[in-house]
Design a protein around this motif. Structure first.
Motif, PDB file in Angstrom:
ATOM      1  N   VAL A 241       0.830  -1.204   0.000  1.00  0.00           N
ATOM      2  CA  VAL A 241       0.000   0.000   0.000  1.00  0.00           C
ATOM      3  C   VAL A 241       0.865   1.255   0.000  1.00  0.00           C
ATOM      4  N   ARG A 242       1.967   1.214   0.724  1.00  0.00           N
ATOM      5  CA  ARG A 242       2.849   2.388   0.799  1.00  0.00           C
ATOM      6  C   ARG A 242       3.496   2.724  -0.543  1.00  0.00           C
ATOM      7  N   LYS A 243       3.537   1.773  -1.444  1.00  0.00           N
ATOM      8  CA  LYS A 243       4.127   2.013  -2.764  1.00  0.00           C
ATOM      9  C   LYS A 243       3.160   2.710  -3.713  1.00  0.00           C
ATOM     10  N   ARG A 244       1.919   2.850  -3.301  1.00  0.00           N
ATOM     11  CA  ARG A 244       0.931   3.486  -4.171  1.00  0.00           C
ATOM     12  C   ARG A 244       1.274   4.954  -4.389  1.00  0.00           C
ATOM     13  N   PRO A 245       1.091   5.452  -5.597  1.00  0.00           N
ATOM     14  CA  PRO A 245       1.382   6.869  -5.850  1.00  0.00           C
ATOM     15  C   PRO A 245       0.452   7.814  -5.093  1.00  0.00           C
ATOM     16  N   ASP A 246      -0.715   7.302  -4.685  1.00  0.00           N
ATOM     17  CA  ASP A 246      -1.672   8.138  -3.943  1.00  0.00           C
ATOM     18  C   ASP A 246      -1.624   7.824  -2.449  1.00  0.00           C
ATOM     19  N   TYR A 247      -0.453   7.477  -1.950  1.00  0.00           N
ATOM     20  CA  TYR A 247      -0.359   7.013  -0.560  1.00  0.00           C
ATOM     21  C   TYR A 247      -0.825   8.072   0.448  1.00  0.00           C
ATOM     22  N   GLU A 248      -0.538   9.355   0.190  1.00  0.00           N
ATOM     23  CA  GLU A 248      -0.987  10.393   1.125  1.00  0.00           C
ATOM     24  C   GLU A 248      -2.506  10.392   1.243  1.00  0.00           C
ATOM     25  N   ARG A 249      -3.142  10.204   0.127  1.00  0.00           N
ATOM     26  CA  ARG A 249      -4.608  10.143   0.103  1.00  0.00           C
ATOM     27  C   ARG A 249      -5.104   8.917   0.878  1.00  0.00           C
ATOM     28  N   VAL A 250      -4.435   7.786   0.676  1.00  0.00           N
ATOM     29  CA  VAL A 250      -4.785   6.555   1.390  1.00  0.00           C
ATOM     30  C   VAL A 250      -4.603   6.743   2.894  1.00  0.00           C
ATOM     31  N   GLU A 251      -3.521   7.391   3.268  1.00  0.00           N
ATOM     32  CA  GLU A 251      -3.237   7.588   4.688  1.00  0.00           C
ATOM     33  C   GLU A 251      -4.293   8.490   5.331  1.00  0.00           C
ATOM     34  N   TYR A 252      -4.704   9.523   4.616  1.00  0.00           N
ATOM     35  CA  TYR A 252      -5.782  10.388   5.113  1.00  0.00           C
ATOM     36  C   TYR A 252      -7.053   9.569   5.337  1.00  0.00           C
ATOM     37  N   PHE A 253      -7.380   8.745   4.365  1.00  0.00           N
ATOM     38  CA  PHE A 253      -8.569   7.894   4.455  1.00  0.00           C
ATOM     39  C   PHE A 253      -8.502   7.008   5.702  1.00  0.00           C
ATOM     40  N   CYS A 254      -7.367   6.356   5.896  1.00  0.00           N
ATOM     41  CA  CYS A 254      -7.231   5.415   7.011  1.00  0.00           C
ATOM     42  C   CYS A 254      -7.279   6.112   8.366  1.00  0.00           C
ATOM     43  N   HIS A 255      -6.775   7.328   8.432  1.00  0.00           N
ATOM     44  CA  HIS A 255      -6.797   8.057   9.701  1.00  0.00           C
ATOM     45  C   HIS A 255      -8.206   8.485  10.097  1.00  0.00           C
ATOM     46  N   ASN A 256      -9.093   8.637   9.139  1.00  0.00           N
ATOM     47  CA  ASN A 256     -10.436   9.144   9.430  1.00  0.00           C
ATOM     48  C   ASN A 256     -11.511   8.065   9.396  1.00  0.00           C
ATOM     49  N   LEU A 257     -11.094   6.843   9.153  1.00  0.00           N
ATOM     50  CA  LEU A 257     -12.027   5.730   9.037  1.00  0.00           C
ATOM     51  C   LEU A 257     -12.420   5.206  10.417  1.00  0.00           C
ATOM     52  N   ALA A 258     -13.657   4.779  10.560  1.00  0.00           N
ATOM     53  CA  ALA A 258     -14.101   4.116  11.789  1.00  0.00           C
ATOM     54  C   ALA A 258     -13.997   2.608  11.587  1.00  0.00           C
ATOM     55  N   LEU A 259     -13.275   1.948  12.473  1.00  0.00           N
ATOM     56  CA  LEU A 259     -13.099   0.499  12.405  1.00  0.00           C
ATOM     57  C   LEU A 259     -13.391  -0.095  13.773  1.00  0.00           C
ATOM     58  N   ASP A 260     -13.931  -1.306  13.765  1.00  0.00           N
ATOM     59  CA  ASP A 260     -14.354  -1.914  15.025  1.00  0.00           C
ATOM     60  C   ASP A 260     -13.419  -3.024  15.501  1.00  0.00           C
ATOM     61  N   SER A 261     -12.468  -3.431  14.648  1.00  0.00           N
ATOM     62  CA  SER A 261     -11.590  -4.530  15.046  1.00  0.00           C
ATOM     63  C   SER A 261     -10.340  -4.538  14.182  1.00  0.00           C
ATOM     64  N   ASN A 262      -9.353  -5.308  14.614  1.00  0.00           N
ATOM     65  CA  ASN A 262      -8.133  -5.443  13.817  1.00  0.00           C
ATOM     66  C   ASN A 262      -8.400  -6.203  12.520  1.00  0.00           C
ATOM     67  N   LEU A 263      -9.416  -7.080  12.515  1.00  0.00           N
ATOM     68  CA  LEU A 263      -9.750  -7.791  11.275  1.00  0.00           C
ATOM     69  C   LEU A 263     -10.344  -6.839  10.240  1.00  0.00           C
ATOM     70  N   GLU A 264     -11.113  -5.864  10.703  1.00  0.00           N
ATOM     71  CA  GLU A 264     -11.626  -4.857   9.768  1.00  0.00           C
ATOM     72  C   GLU A 264     -10.472  -4.048   9.183  1.00  0.00           C
TER      73      GLU A 264
END
Length: 265
Positions: A119-142
């Protein structure tokens, strides 16, 4: 792994030192207005500002994510709006996503580490990181489920669920029961599939689903770990949508398949 956000750590450390924004700004030779924008993530500090902030708050810049607030604008541009100016809605996080991703890494390092590397190799990694920081997740499996989708090439966007089709139950904000189905939510788009995470619905009680999937129709994905209590599963069907269960075993196998394909390529 996804790094904690720089601006949130700024705020935490400033408060820990009992500094006002003005006092901290003065020490770093910037205006309080500028400090406020940096601390809320609306702006990204320059290299010189980063050095000054790190020196004042005893931080190490390379440990944190400096994701510009403008990334949100990119996500919005890729999600068409249902209304002229539909508001944003971010599901409430009971724990920061960073904790969920870290727990996934600790539980399944042999899979999560190479997935994260992909995932870190993606050219849009900053965008991905923003998404992941603001996402609601309920478990490590999610969190692992999200990583698998991202490793497959899923694109983060902001889009309103109701733009994609009618839902049998209203999507609500569980904090005030307001209907938010027409608001733009964080979503992963993989080909013609749209994945929404931790959506709440109004039924006989508040129903929260792990993943709401839109392909040709709506369906629900529930990610069930080894200790899942199946006695509560009956309520899932109140939404009147097909429910698919993803077990830990099947998710781990999918992760292995994704890594095998990536390695072969």
């Amino acid at each position: 792994m996804f790094r904690p956000q720089f601006h949130k750590e700024m705020r935490r450390r400033r408060k820990k030192r009992n500094l006002t924004q003005k006092a901290a700004a003065d020490m770093c030779k910037m205006s309080p207005f500028r400090w406020s924008h940096l601390e809320t993530g609306r702006r990204v500090p320059s290299p010189l500002e980063t050095d000054d902030i790190c020196s004042l708050l005893q931080m190490s810049a390379d440990r944190y994510s400096l994701v510009p607030h403008a990334i949100q604008r990119t996500l919005l541009d890729d999600g068409q709006s249902l209304l002229p100016t539909p508001p944003l809605f971010f599901a409430n996080q009971d724990r920061t996503p960073y904790i969920r991703f870290r727990a996934a890494l600790n539980s399944h390092r042999n899979l999560v580490h190479p997935l994260t590397t992909l995932v870190r190799k993606r050219p849009d990694y900053e965008r991905v990181e923003y998404f992941c920081h603001n996402l609601a997740l309920d478990s490590n499996l999610e969190a692992m489920f999200v990583l698998v989708l991202l490793a497959k090439g899923a694109v983060p966007i902001l889009i309103a669920p109701l733009q994609l089709g009618h839902l049998p139950r209203p999507v609500i904000d569980p904090s005030n029961f307001a209907e938010v189905g027409h608001h733009r939510h964080l979503c992963l788009k993989l080909q013609e599939n749209y994945y929404f995470f931790q959506l709440s619905f109004r039924a006989s009680r508040i129903l929260r689903v792990d993943v709401l999937l839109r392909d040709e129709t709506w369906s629900v994905i529930e990610i069930d770990g080894a200790g899942h209590n199946h006695s509560q599963d009956g309520s899932r069907y109140e939404l009147e949508l097909p429910v698919n269960s993803v077990t830990e075993y099947s998710l781990l196998n999918t992760a292995r398949d994704v890594l095998a394909i990536a390695t072969a390529a």
